[in-house]
Design a protein around this motif. Sequence first.
Motif, PDB file in Angstrom:
ATOM      1  N   LYS A  44       0.866  -1.177   0.000  1.00 44.05           N
ATOM      2  CA  LYS A  44       0.000   0.000   0.000  1.00 44.05           C
ATOM      3  C   LYS A  44       0.900   1.224   0.000  1.00 44.05           C
ATOM      4  O   LYS A  44       1.943   1.235   0.639  1.00 44.05           O
ATOM      5  CB  LYS A  44      -0.897   0.013   1.231  1.00 44.05           C
ATOM      6  CG  LYS A  44      -1.810   1.225   1.279  1.00 44.05           C
ATOM      7  CD  LYS A  44      -2.947   1.034   2.229  1.00 44.05           C
ATOM      8  CE  LYS A  44      -3.851   2.241   2.354  1.00 44.05           C
ATOM      9  NZ  LYS A  44      -4.295   2.849   1.135  1.00 44.05           N
ATOM     10  N   ILE A  45       0.493   2.242  -0.732  1.00 38.08           N
ATOM     11  CA  ILE A  45       1.225   3.509  -0.728  1.00 38.08           C
ATOM     12  C   ILE A  45       0.266   4.573  -0.231  1.00 38.08           C
ATOM     13  O   ILE A  45      -0.821   4.754  -0.777  1.00 38.08           O
ATOM     14  CB  ILE A  45       1.771   3.852  -2.124  1.00 38.08           C
ATOM     15  CG1 ILE A  45       2.710   2.741  -2.593  1.00 38.08           C
ATOM     16  CG2 ILE A  45       2.492   5.203  -2.090  1.00 38.08           C
ATOM     17  CD1 ILE A  45       3.219   2.891  -4.002  1.00 38.08           C
ATOM     18  N   PHE A  58       4.246   0.490   2.256  1.00 36.54           N
ATOM     19  CA  PHE A  58       4.373  -0.531   3.287  1.00 36.54           C
ATOM     20  C   PHE A  58       3.626  -1.802   2.898  1.00 36.54           C
ATOM     21  O   PHE A  58       2.746  -1.780   2.032  1.00 36.54           O
ATOM     22  CB  PHE A  58       3.913  -0.004   4.647  1.00 36.54           C
ATOM     23  CG  PHE A  58       2.508   0.510   4.688  1.00 36.54           C
ATOM     24  CD1 PHE A  58       1.471  -0.304   5.066  1.00 36.54           C
ATOM     25  CD2 PHE A  58       2.224   1.822   4.342  1.00 36.54           C
ATOM     26  CE1 PHE A  58       0.167   0.172   5.109  1.00 36.54           C
ATOM     27  CE2 PHE A  58       0.927   2.314   4.383  1.00 36.54           C
ATOM     28  CZ  PHE A  58      -0.104   1.478   4.774  1.00 36.54           C
ATOM     29  N   ASP A  59       4.030  -2.897   3.546  1.00 37.91           N
ATOM     30  CA  ASP A  59       3.339  -4.167   3.375  1.00 37.91           C
ATOM     31  C   ASP A  59       2.708  -4.544   4.708  1.00 37.91           C
ATOM     32  O   ASP A  59       2.645  -3.710   5.619  1.00 37.91           O
ATOM     33  CB  ASP A  59       4.287  -5.251   2.841  1.00 37.91           C
ATOM     34  CG  ASP A  59       5.454  -5.546   3.776  1.00 37.91           C
ATOM     35  OD1 ASP A  59       5.432  -5.122   4.942  1.00 37.91           O
ATOM     36  OD2 ASP A  59       6.402  -6.212   3.326  1.00 37.91           O
ATOM     37  N   ASP A  60       2.259  -5.786   4.847  1.00 42.71           N
ATOM     38  CA  ASP A  60       1.584  -6.185   6.085  1.00 42.71           C
ATOM     39  C   ASP A  60       2.511  -6.239   7.295  1.00 42.71           C
ATOM     40  O   ASP A  60       2.061  -6.304   8.426  1.00 42.71           O
ATOM     41  CB  ASP A  60       0.876  -7.529   5.899  1.00 42.71           C
ATOM     42  CG  ASP A  60       1.810  -8.639   5.453  1.00 42.71           C
ATOM     43  OD1 ASP A  60       3.002  -8.368   5.186  1.00 42.71           O
ATOM     44  OD2 ASP A  60       1.343  -9.789   5.368  1.00 42.71           O
ATOM     45  N   ARG A  61       3.826  -6.159   7.074  1.00 46.44           N
ATOM     46  CA  ARG A  61       4.787  -6.153   8.191  1.00 46.44           C
ATOM     47  C   ARG A  61       5.152  -4.746   8.645  1.00 46.44           C
ATOM     48  O   ARG A  61       5.753  -4.569   9.687  1.00 46.44           O
ATOM     49  CB  ARG A  61       6.044  -6.914   7.814  1.00 46.44           C
ATOM     50  CG  ARG A  61       5.804  -8.411   7.651  1.00 46.44           C
ATOM     51  CD  ARG A  61       6.997  -9.088   7.105  1.00 46.44           C
ATOM     52  NE  ARG A  61       7.082  -8.654   5.696  1.00 46.44           N
ATOM     53  CZ  ARG A  61       8.029  -8.990   4.856  1.00 46.44           C
ATOM     54  NH1 ARG A  61       9.026  -9.731   5.250  1.00 46.44           N
ATOM     55  NH2 ARG A  61       8.008  -8.584   3.619  1.00 46.44           N
ATOM     56  N   GLY A  62       4.840  -3.730   7.824  1.00 46.06           N
ATOM     57  CA  GLY A  62       5.149  -2.360   8.204  1.00 46.06           C
ATOM     58  C   GLY A  62       5.749  -1.557   7.062  1.00 46.06           C
ATOM     59  O   GLY A  62       5.775  -1.997   5.914  1.00 46.06           O
ATOM     60  N   PRO A  63       6.256  -0.357   7.376  1.00 49.10           N
ATOM     61  CA  PRO A  63       6.806   0.528   6.348  1.00 49.10           C
ATOM     62  C   PRO A  63       8.051  -0.048   5.680  1.00 49.10           C
ATOM     63  O   PRO A  63       8.886  -0.669   6.331  1.00 49.10           O
ATOM     64  CB  PRO A  63       7.162   1.801   7.109  1.00 49.10           C
ATOM     65  CG  PRO A  63       6.436   1.719   8.395  1.00 49.10           C
ATOM     66  CD  PRO A  63       6.254   0.269   8.693  1.00 49.10           C
ATOM     67  N   LEU A  64       8.155   0.179   4.369  1.00 44.82           N
ATOM     68  CA  LEU A  64       9.311  -0.252   3.608  1.00 44.82           C
ATOM     69  C   LEU A  64      10.131   0.951   3.154  1.00 44.82           C
ATOM     70  O   LEU A  64      11.344   0.977   3.313  1.00 44.82           O
ATOM     71  CB  LEU A  64       8.851  -1.073   2.404  1.00 44.82           C
ATOM     72  CG  LEU A  64       9.917  -1.682   1.529  1.00 44.82           C
ATOM     73  CD1 LEU A  64      10.734  -2.709   2.311  1.00 44.82           C
ATOM     74  CD2 LEU A  64       9.284  -2.339   0.308  1.00 44.82           C
ATOM     75  N   PHE A  65       9.453   1.957   2.591  1.00 43.30           N
ATOM     76  CA  PHE A  65      10.104   3.176   2.121  1.00 43.30           C
ATOM     77  C   PHE A  65       9.309   4.388   2.577  1.00 43.30           C
ATOM     78  O   PHE A  65       8.086   4.350   2.623  1.00 43.30           O
ATOM     79  CB  PHE A  65      10.185   3.224   0.586  1.00 43.30           C
ATOM     80  CG  PHE A  65      10.876   2.065  -0.049  1.00 43.30           C
ATOM     81  CD1 PHE A  65      12.213   1.799   0.227  1.00 43.30           C
ATOM     82  CD2 PHE A  65      10.216   1.243  -0.934  1.00 43.30           C
ATOM     83  CE1 PHE A  65      12.859   0.731  -0.368  1.00 43.30           C
ATOM     84  CE2 PHE A  65      10.851   0.171  -1.535  1.00 43.30           C
ATOM     85  CZ  PHE A  65      12.174  -0.084  -1.252  1.00 43.30           C
TER      86      PHE A  65
END
Length: 150
Positions: A44-45, A58-65
């Motif tokens: 999701k952005i 982010f994905d279901d584990r948390g923020p990525l960028f």
Amino acid sequence: MIECKPVGICSWNYILTTEGHSAKLEFEKYGETGFAEVDGASFKISEHGRLSWHWTMFDDRGPLFFAHKLPSVIPSIEITTGAGVASLRAAGWSRAKILTSEDLEVLIETVNDQTRTARIIGHIPDFRLAAFAFWLVVILWRRGPDPGDY
């Protein structure tokens, strides 16, 4: 090289493809949020407030960028990754953008303005970063006709 093609003639949603990787970017009709499917994984952005110049992927584990516009004379967007910081800035007075960090320098440019096809030239070790950076470039293109204004 990563090919970036809109899913339809009037669409801002894109398919990105290169050898061994693919992504689909979907933008919400209003605002600057949406979804990315990168190599089968969903992201999701989100925008942090209307026209805030802050976004998170982010994905279901948390923020990525994380990304935000820098308050400076030279317009640029800073992207924070787990590996460090990358900068997205205008490449002269064209619609092209340059994504740089300590270990990468790539060009994101349009191939055909009428069809809105584009390409990413150069090597990006993390294809998810390529998808997010292209997402940000599309947001800039959607915001208005001034290619160097962000």
